[in-house]
Design an enzyme around this catalytic site. Structure first.
Site, PDB file in Angstrom:
ATOM      1  N   HIS A   1      -2.023   8.064   6.302  1.00 31.99           N
ATOM      2  CA  HIS A   1      -2.362   6.773   5.707  1.00 31.99           C
ATOM      3  C   HIS A   1      -3.756   6.367   6.180  1.00 31.99           C
ATOM      4  O   HIS A   1      -4.563   5.900   5.389  1.00 31.99           O
ATOM      5  CB  HIS A   1      -1.314   5.742   6.099  1.00 31.99           C
ATOM      6  CG  HIS A   1      -1.450   4.433   5.390  1.00 31.99           C
ATOM      7  ND1 HIS A   1      -1.470   4.337   4.015  1.00 31.99           N
ATOM      8  CD2 HIS A   1      -1.587   3.161   5.865  1.00 31.99           C
ATOM      9  CE1 HIS A   1      -1.597   3.058   3.664  1.00 31.99           C
ATOM     10  NE2 HIS A   1      -1.685   2.335   4.763  1.00 31.99           N
TER      11      HIS A   1
ATOM     12  N   GLU B   1      -0.031   5.415  13.791  1.00 30.12           N
ATOM     13  CA  GLU B   1       0.240   6.629  13.027  1.00 30.12           C
ATOM     14  C   GLU B   1      -0.055   7.877  13.851  1.00 30.12           C
ATOM     15  O   GLU B   1       0.712   8.856  13.824  1.00 30.12           O
ATOM     16  CB  GLU B   1      -0.592   6.643  11.737  1.00 30.12           C
ATOM     17  CG  GLU B   1      -0.253   7.811  10.828  1.00 30.12           C
ATOM     18  CD  GLU B   1      -0.935   7.744   9.475  1.00 30.12           C
ATOM     19  OE1 GLU B   1      -0.512   8.479   8.559  1.00 30.12           O
ATOM     20  OE2 GLU B   1      -1.902   6.954   9.318  1.00 30.12           O
TER      21      GLU B   1
ATOM     22  N   PHE C   1       1.813  -3.572   3.921  1.00 29.97           N
ATOM     23  CA  PHE C   1       2.170  -4.897   4.429  1.00 29.97           C
ATOM     24  C   PHE C   1       3.631  -5.182   4.094  1.00 29.97           C
ATOM     25  O   PHE C   1       4.143  -4.783   3.044  1.00 29.97           O
ATOM     26  CB  PHE C   1       1.299  -5.973   3.781  1.00 29.97           C
ATOM     27  CG  PHE C   1      -0.133  -5.992   4.275  1.00 29.97           C
ATOM     28  CD1 PHE C   1      -0.528  -5.293   5.394  1.00 29.97           C
ATOM     29  CD2 PHE C   1      -1.089  -6.739   3.600  1.00 29.97           C
ATOM     30  CE1 PHE C   1      -1.849  -5.319   5.839  1.00 29.97           C
ATOM     31  CE2 PHE C   1      -2.412  -6.783   4.028  1.00 29.97           C
ATOM     32  CZ  PHE C   1      -2.785  -6.067   5.148  1.00 29.97           C
TER      33      PHE C   1
ATOM     34  N   HIS D   1      -9.931   2.126   0.853  1.00 29.56           N
ATOM     35  CA  HIS D   1      -8.492   1.862   0.735  1.00 29.56           C
ATOM     36  C   HIS D   1      -8.199   1.273  -0.633  1.00 29.56           C
ATOM     37  O   HIS D   1      -8.543   0.123  -0.913  1.00 29.56           O
ATOM     38  CB  HIS D   1      -8.061   0.899   1.840  1.00 29.56           C
ATOM     39  CG  HIS D   1      -6.572   0.797   2.017  1.00 29.56           C
ATOM     40  ND1 HIS D   1      -5.674   1.286   1.087  1.00 29.56           N
ATOM     41  CD2 HIS D   1      -5.817   0.257   3.013  1.00 29.56           C
ATOM     42  CE1 HIS D   1      -4.448   1.050   1.507  1.00 29.56           C
ATOM     43  NE2 HIS D   1      -4.515   0.435   2.670  1.00 29.56           N
TER      44      HIS D   1
ATOM     45  N   CYS E   1       0.810  -1.223   0.000  1.00 32.07           N
ATOM     46  CA  CYS E   1       0.000   0.000   0.000  1.00 32.07           C
ATOM     47  C   CYS E   1       0.839   1.266   0.000  1.00 32.07           C
ATOM     48  O   CYS E   1       0.281   2.369  -0.004  1.00 32.07           O
ATOM     49  CB  CYS E   1      -0.952  -0.016   1.189  1.00 32.07           C
ATOM     50  SG  CYS E   1      -2.049  -1.452   1.161  1.00 32.07           S
TER      51      CYS E   1
END
Length: 423
Positions: A318, A329, A411, A352, A178
């Site tokens: 994100h 985050e 990931f 997403h 991502c």
């Protein structure tokens, strides 16, 4: 502009060359928020989610997604491209054409040998692969399409875009999950810095909303359980978040050296002024709760731009709407920046988009800097107690933005951060 003027005049903390700004002269966006830049900006600033029921998923445990509305490849790309390209390539091709047109460039007259393409992707043509696997099982190997491999390979997204645009320069695909889109833009900037090319088409695409992929994401607990309430399912930084809504889309930026863009009289929307990357080296899918890797990427990006945390007015987070990501985050942002930057997660609207997220959100960050507006975070009704940062909610916020960052994590522990500055 004092912070930018000082940064442009000084070298970075390692004593290397002065900051290298790359001009963003074109944008292309094909996302669940709409087709085209203006449709996207209007939707993300509205704060209304694009999630909806998805009948193509077959009525299993996952029944919602964020798809691009009204995308007709036959109309937008013609019969041949609609037939021989997987959807993740189709999305990228339309976005790339938009970006080139937005930049005022002529594909017919540019020097193709000096035009590079760097696009990110994480899963390739999963829809084509699943379709052909069913054909293999049901009808045997002789019925499998000879186009299976070129339709499903990840590298074909940059290959086909280069063919379409006549771009014969460096051609790469980045695969950092991502973070792929942000990684692509960072690498594209280095190609311009090294003078390997004069123009780079950079960004990412993803269209992996296939039953198998969605089942896999669901089994690992990544997706929201609000299957009967799609509009409220994606809720970054909210206390009641329970996972993301998977999406498709593409974002493409045209990047040029600032002096080249100015010489041809191009409109410069904003600059990419810094890039930092790191690895958590912690876990296959979970972020390191200490946030060390994220902090390292943020600091590297700011250092690359010759800027400090106090210069940053806006952060496109994100912000996946998962418990672990948002908590980690938020802690890192608070530790490094305090509560000064106006933070948003546009995934509340778009869902997403996986490998495309970093590019799409970089484009939104460019627009935020250019237009002095921070979009709201959709569905944020009650912030988690650990979220001690200024997350914009309810409505878009007007704010002068000279410096912004866009965060992308993937990931495998991939972290990529871009610094966007006013032109």
């Amino acid at each position: 502009m004092a912070a930018l003027d000082k940064a442009r005049a000084r070298t970075d903390t390692r004593g290397h060359t002065p900051r290298f700004d790359v001009a963003v002269t074109g944008l292309g966006l094909i996302t669940p928020a709409g087709i085209g830049v203006e449709a996207n900006w209007e939707r993300v600033c509205s704060g209304v989610s694009a999630a909806a029921a998805d009948p193509t998923l077959g009525g299993g445990p996952v029944r919602i997604s964020c798809r691009v509305p009204g995308f007709d490849p036959m109309e937008l790309l013609g019969r041949e491209n609609a037939w021989r390209l997987d959807r993740f390539v189709q999305l990228a091709m339309v976005a790339a054409r938009q970006a080139v047109d937005d930049a005022g460039l002529d594909r017919g007259t540019w020097d193709g040998a000096r035009v590079g393409v760097v696009l990110g992707n994480s899963l390739g043509g999963t829809g084509t692969f699943e379709q052909q696997h069913r054909r293999l099982v049901d009808h045997g190997p002789q019925r499998v399409s000879p186009l299976l491999i070129p339709m499903s390979m990840m590298n074909m997204v940059s290959g086909y875009v280069a063919i379409d645009l006549g771009a014969r320069g460096p051609n790469l695909v980045t695969a950092t999950a991502c973070a792929s889109g942000a990684t692509a833009i960072g690498i594209a900037r280095e190609l311009l810095r090294s003078h390997a090319c004069d123009i780079v088409i950079a960004g990412a695409s993803e269209s992996a909303l296939s039953p198998t992929v969605m089942a896999g994401l669901n089994q690992m607990g990544a997706l929201s359980g609000r299957q009967d309430d799609p509009l409220r399912a994606s809720r970054p930084f909210d206390a009641d978040r329970d996972g993301f809504v998977a999406a498709e889309g593409a974002g493409v930026l045209v990047l040029e050296r600032v002096e080249d863009a100015r010489a041809r009289g191009a409109r410069i929307r904003a600059n990419i002024s810094g890039y930092g990357s790191s690895a958590d080296a912690y876990h296959a899918t979970a972020p390191d709760p200490s946030g060390v890797g994220v902090s390292q990427a943020v600091n590297a990006a700011l250092d690359d731009a010759g800027l400090g945390a106090s210069d940053v007015a806006h952060i496109n987070a994100h912000g996946t709407s998962t418990k672990l990501n948002d908590e980690t985050e938020a802690k890192v942002v608070h530790r490094l920046f305090g509560e000064n930057p106006a933070v948003t997660s546009t995934k509340g609207v778009t869902g997403h988009t996986l490998g495309a997220a970093g590019a799409i959100e970089a484009a939104y960050t460019v627009l935020a800097v250019e237009r002095g507006t921070v979009p709201p975070t959709a569905n944020l009704t009650k912030a988690d107690d650990v979220v001690r940062i200024d997350v914009v909610r309810d409505r878009a916020r007007t704010r002068r933005i000279e410096v912004a960052t866009s965060n992308s994590f993937g990931f495998g522990g991939h972290n990529a951060v871009l610094v966007v500055t006013a032109a």
